[in-house]
Design an enzyme around this catalytic site. Structure first.
Site, PDB file in Angstrom:
ATOM      1  CB  VAL A  99      -0.925   0.025   1.229  1.00 59.49           C
ATOM      2  CG1 VAL A  99      -1.765   1.305   1.245  1.00 59.49           C
ATOM      3  CG2 VAL A  99      -1.830  -1.201   1.263  1.00 59.49           C
ATOM      4  CB  CYS A 100       1.081   4.172   0.592  1.00 58.80           C
ATOM      5  SG  CYS A 100       1.449   5.934   0.656  1.00 58.80           S
ATOM      6  CB  THR A 101       5.872   4.986  -0.147  1.00 59.92           C
ATOM      7  OG1 THR A 101       5.615   5.065   1.257  1.00 59.92           O
ATOM      8  CG2 THR A 101       5.461   6.298  -0.812  1.00 59.92           C
ATOM      9  CB  THR A 128       3.572   3.902  -5.311  1.00 60.91           C
ATOM     10  OG1 THR A 128       4.120   4.181  -4.025  1.00 60.91           O
ATOM     11  CG2 THR A 128       4.001   4.993  -6.284  1.00 60.91           C
TER      12      THR A 128
END
Length: 228
Positions: free
Chosen positions: A102-104, A122
């Site tokens: 999830v995300c970075t 991302t």
């Protein structure tokens, strides 16, 4: 799939808590799932907010997972060149059914060499960094490429987890979890994406995040050189 379903989420200092608590809430509603919060040691881990987290298992004691998930946050920068973390991700990925983020958190997967040749999502601020790890940046809330499933920034973690549950179990179960959570977003402002946010809001956020962005770029550069 093994029984029970083994789902592990990496936690680390300065993790963005919603990156993993959103998916965690979804996964916790999957019948028979066994959840693990994983870090190097069993000791309190500070998130990027007031919330302090407690791992449930260590790298050494973690069982083979069906799903390994890496959330993001400011602390991701320190993971990108941490061989203990990257080695754990590689070992788990070798036997996992799904390798996710999830995300970075996707940058950590990239630094471990796990996204080369894959499409990945991302956070919007890190999108162009994915290509340095041989991944194809994909601007979407949830990106599925074979057994790599990556979510966009922060709140996309809920979308990611519901999507994964529909694959792991079935759509009806995923929709029932969505209903139980009353996940029916209606944001008060139309500024949740660079495509819709005003220039003023974008400038403010970039100014606030400039130092962290510079540190991240340096960490990505070093990690990408090592992977190459």
């Amino acid at each position: 799939m093994s029984s029970p379903l083994q789902i592990g989420l990496l936690i680390f200092p300065r993790v963005t808590q919603l990156d993993f608590t959103g998916p965690l809430q979804v996964f916790a509603m999957v019948p028979g799932a066994k959840l693990h919060l994983i870090w190097k040691r069993i000791e309190p881990v500070s998130s990027d907010s007031v919330l302090t987290l407690t791992p449930t298992t260590t790298f050494a004691d973690c069982p083979q997972l069906d799903v390994i998930c890496v959330p993001g946050g400011g602390g991701t920068n320190d993971l990108l060149n941490d061989e203990e973390v990257l080695g754990f991700l590689r070992r788990q990925a070798a036997g996992a059914q799904y390798v996710t983020s999830v995300c970075t958190g996707s940058l950590a997967l990239g630094a471990a060499g796990l996204l080369k040749g894959y499409r990945a999502a991302t956070h919007w601020s890190a999108m162009e960094m994915l290509s340095q790890f041989g991944a194809t940046p994909t601007k979407t809330r949830v990106c599925i490429d074979r057994n790599r499933i990556t979510g966009g920034g922060v709140t996309a973690g809920i979308d990611f987890a519901l999507t994964l549950v529909s694959i792991l179990v079935d759509r009806t179960t995923a929709e029932a979890i969505q209903l139980q959570m009353e996940y029916n977003p209606a944001p008060p402002f139309n500024s949740g994406s660079p495509d819709t946010a005003s220039a003023e809001v974008m400038a403010l956020l970039k100014e606030r995040g400039a130092q962290n962005q510079a540190r991240r770029l340096e960490a990505v550069k070093r990690a990408a050189e090592r992977v190459a």
